[in-house]
Design an enzyme around this catalytic site. Structure first.
Site, short mmCIF file in Angstrom:
data_model
loop_
_atom_site.label_atom_id
_atom_site.label_comp_id
_atom_site.label_asym_id
_atom_site.label_seq_id
_atom_site.Cartn_x
_atom_site.Cartn_y
_atom_site.Cartn_z
N TRP A 357 0.81 -1.22 0.00
CA TRP A 357 0.00 0.00 0.00
C TRP A 357 0.84 1.27 0.00
CZ3 TRP A 357 -0.36 3.24 4.48
CH2 TRP A 357 0.28 2.76 5.62
N GLU A 488 2.31 -1.68 12.91
CA GLU A 488 2.36 -3.13 13.01
C GLU A 488 2.96 -3.62 14.33
OE1 GLU A 488 2.67 -4.06 8.22
OE2 GLU A 488 4.50 -3.84 9.41
N LYS A 600 5.35 1.98 15.75
CA LYS A 600 6.20 1.91 14.56
C LYS A 600 5.98 3.13 13.68
CE LYS A 600 7.33 -1.23 10.72
NZ LYS A 600 6.96 -2.47 10.03
N GLN A 601 4.71 3.44 13.45
CA GLN A 601 4.30 4.67 12.77
C GLN A 601 2.90 4.98 13.26
OE1 GLN A 601 4.39 2.90 8.73
NE2 GLN A 601 2.32 3.64 8.56
#
Length: 769
Positions: A357, A488, A600-601
């Site tokens: 994505w 994630e 993670k983000q």
């Protein structure tokens, strides 16, 4: 972070032979032309640590899936872009010694990647175990005008050696696939042939009927004069080539130019593969190195005339943003809607060359704003063409009535991923695909795409969301359970804010475009209704979901909560982590990561970035100040989003720090993964951070608007941006913004909420406070 490369505005330069960083350098010095490409491997023999990789767009291999615990819905095959026959090898031999850069002494080693014209060069001195010293200079490029061609000029000058030097240009089909699940060879060799004029290797991928033919020929020069040499022909089962050479004395130079054509069955009839590859290689030889090099330079000049970004006062950033633009351009041609962009492009084997994505998040917005609308459309068509497989993928998971779940990882539309917390739960990938359809119509003002193609995709995605949500009786709201967001480092959570918000925005877009297409394209509307078996009654549930979706929030602090239960965690900040334990994915257990608050983000900030017009500046600021200190940025998609938001709330120092990291993520190896390849599909994020962040470009009421900032270190920055098919050249300095209208029509813009009209081919200078 590693810093061993020299800072230079137009070149990537490595001074000295950094053996421990060899794999990282192979990634950095990768070259290609969008159709073929390879890592920055050495031509000569090297028995040290290396990932020797050449790759061809659209050629893939079905690798058998390997999992410890099979679950229903897992794919049986993982599509891979196989390591292609290795075309660039040139071994060097003296009378009784063969050059091996691992075993010979290497001195005065320098390599350079010229981004201005796409040429890779190496210059070094080597001494053999017997004491013979040679100076070697190598140039290599992939033609940007003749997309099957790749060329090498290999020159050897003797320092103290007298005798015969032999050069062995070859093509090797017996390649290693380092990421293969079962160490399986991926190629069958159909034909290996060497004549006096050329050598060729014709290969076919196992289990897939993809074919490639590599043909090579050469010229040999001594002291700049072409010489003829009766070649020793090399013809083995999987290796073809020549051995040619000449006697030399100290001070004399022997040069070989290798012309290779790599033709795939994606672009050529199988019956003509051999003929075309041989013909192209021989034609390249007759055209000659200098003429082909001049073509290369002219083509790159045209590219840079449109794509270049100029930053005065910051050489590190100037080098890095050009590097990112350069790599984007040479890893994706964009002329074929059956192809997408692998996360690593032609620079490594991780992720198998598959699409994720990232393309929708970074690449499509970049192409739209930078003036490559056709490339953006082809990427949108790639997803449209895979809609039947997205529906099939959803059916495998129990969804009905044309609901579509696009794969997380794919090459041909089939899901390749087989980790349950991602394969089944990271469903937000649907959201960004729908988002880019809406983005395209907003950026271009065109609605024909959504009428012909996009609405079908939106209907399939909306049907998926409609079935994936649940109604919570205690909450009296719709909820989405058991998902993994873009972060994630948290799996199988309930009510991930970003996923819930994306669902609602997708449903709204679908309803909007249903009305638009029905009104403006009645014939297309009837076609779509018939094709999708769409019933207007479906929209009742969609509207109810829109009105009653649950969004986790914390009223006291005014932040959107990442997901249910996030605030129950110990809310430490990244600064509390021992730097020696970063990245945590390489040092912590997965259990420890999942229980931590570290991100993670940021999912929340990603949603605020994508749907920025829906949120006030104070809302953006509250969420940024809460989440950014807890974000590790261990995703290549993280830095640029946070940089844009920092700019939007006026935190220019933070915006610059994050922009620097987004831009130099690979050059300085921030996440210690450079050896695996470059983050190709994330690289456009650095350009977006400049344009959407510092320049503050937004779409407002059909006009392009600017809210510019400039970092303290910079004197100015300039770039071209495309809006509704027209180019503007923007230069932002400390005191003013200068906008050049390069179009033949007048263009209306907004700068700091003031309206302006720029006459055709005119310019406007606006003072900045």
């Amino acid at each position: 972070m590693k810093k061993y490369l020299k800072t230079d505005e137009w070149n990537i330069i490595e001074e000295g032979f950094h053996v421990k960083d060899q794999r990282a350098s192979e990634s950095i010095f990768s070259i290609g032309n969008g159709r073929i490409g390879q890592r920055g491997n050495f031509e000569e023999k090297y028995t040290g640590d290396t990932l020797q990789g050449s790759y061809i767009a659209g050629i893939y291999f079905q690798d058998r899936t390997r999992v410890g615990w099979w679950k229903n819905g897992y794919p049986r095959y993982f599509s891979r872009m196989p390591n292609a026959p290795y075309w660039s090898g040139i071994n060097l031999r003296l009378i009784d010694e063969e050059l091996d850069l691992e075993l010979w002494d290497v001195d005065q080693f320098d390599r350079k990647l010229s981004m201005r014209d796409g040429i890779s060069e190496r210059t070094f001195t080597v001494t053999s175990p017997k004491g013979y010293t040679l100076q070697i200079h190598v140039e290599r490029f992939y033609s940007m005008t003749q997309l099957n061609l790749c060329l090498i000029k290999y020159s050897v000058t003797s320092v103290n050696y007298e005798g015969k030097i032999s050069l062995l240009p070859y093509i090797n089909g017996d390649v290693v696939h380092e990421s293969s699940n079962f160490n399986e060879k991926m190629w069958n060799i159909i034909l290996a042939e060497t004549t006096r004029e050329y050598a060729l290797l014709w290969a076919q991928t196992k289990r897939e009927d993809s074919q490639v033919c590599c043909a090579t020929t050469y010229q040999l020069f001594k002291n700049s004069k072409e010489i003829t040499s009766r070649p020793i022909r090399i013809e083995k089962e999987k290796l073809v080539g020549f051995s040619v050479g000449s006697d030399v004395k100290p001070g004399e130079r022997l040069s070989l130019i290798k012309y290779t054509s790599i033709v795939s069955s994606l672009y050529c009839d199988r019956k003509k593969l051999v003929e075309q590859s041989v013909s192209e290689a021989q034609k390249a030889k007759s055209t000659g190195w200098e003429n082909l090099l001049e073509e290369q330079r002219k083509e790159w000049s045209k590219i840079w005339d449109i794509m270049d970004v100029k930053i005065e006062g910051d050489d590190e950033v100037q080098q890095a943003i050009r590097f990112n633009i350069f790599q984007i351009r040479q890893n994706y041609k964009g002329d074929n809607p059956s192809l997408n962009i692998g996360a690593k492009g032609f620079t490594g084997e991780k992720y198998g060359g598959n699409t994720q994505w990232n393309t929708e998040l970074c690449c499509i917005p970049y192409y739209l704003l930078s003036g490559s609308e056709k490339l953006a459309v082809n990427l949108l068509l790639y997803r449209y063409n895979h809609l039947p497989k997205a529906i099939e993928n959803a059916e495998k998971l129990g969804f009905l009535n044309g609901a579509a779940l696009y794969p997380m990882v794919t090459m041909d539309g089939n899901e390749c991923h087989n980790e349950w917390e991602i394969t089944f739960e990271e469903i937000h990938r649907n959201g960004i695909i729908a988002y880019t359809i809406d983005l395209y119509t907003n950026y271009t003002g065109k609605t024909d795409y959504v009428a012909k193609y996009g609405l079908e995709v939106l209907i399939g995605i909306s049907r998926f969301w409609s079935q994936r949500v649940s109604f919570s009786t205690p909450k009296q709201k719709y909820v989405i359970l058991g998902v993994t967001g873009p972060n994630e480092y948290e799996n199988n959570v309930d009510n991930n804010w970003y996923t819930n918000y994306s669902c609602v925005q997708n449903l709204k877009s679908t309803l909007h475009y249903l009305k638009l297409v029905q009104k403006e394209y009645p014939t297309e509307y009837q076609r779509i209704i018939a094709k999708t078996n769409f019933e207007p009654e479906e929209t009742k549930r969609w509207k109810d979901i829109i009105e009653n979706m649950f969004f986790p929030e914390d009223k006291e602090t005014g932040i959107f909560v990442q997901q249910d239960g996030y605030l129950d965690k110990e809310l430490n900040v990244v600064a509390d982590i021992n730097p020696a334990e970063r990245p945590i994915s390489q040092h912590w257990s997965w259990d420890r990561i999942l229980r931590s608050c570290f991100i993670k983000q940021s999912d929340v900030l990603l949603g605020i970035y994508l749907y920025g017009n829906n949120f006030s500046r104070s809302t953006v600021k509250k969420n940024f100040k809460f989440y950014e200190p807890r974000t590790l940025h261990e995703s290549s998609l993280s830095y640029f989003v946070h940089s844009i938001l920092a700019a939007r709330i006026g935190d220019i120092e933070k915006a610059y720090d994050l922009f620097l990291k987004a831009t130099r993520l690979d050059l300085d190896d921030y996440n210690n993964d450079l050896k695996e390849g470059l983050h190709i599909t994330s690289m456009p994020g650095s350009w977006l951070a400049l344009v959407e962040g510092f320049a503050g470009i937004k779409l407002k009421n059909g006009k392009v608007s600017f809210d510019p900032l400039i970092p303290q270190k910079w004197k100015s920055y300039s770039f071209k941006v495309n809006f509704n098919g027209y180019f503007l050249l923007i230069k932002i300095a400390k005191e003013e913004i200068i906008v050049n209208n390069l179009a033949e029509v007048d263009i209306d813009i907004q700068v700091l909420d003031q309206n302006y009209t720029i006459k055709r081919n005119g310019f406007l200078t606006i003072p900045l406070k």
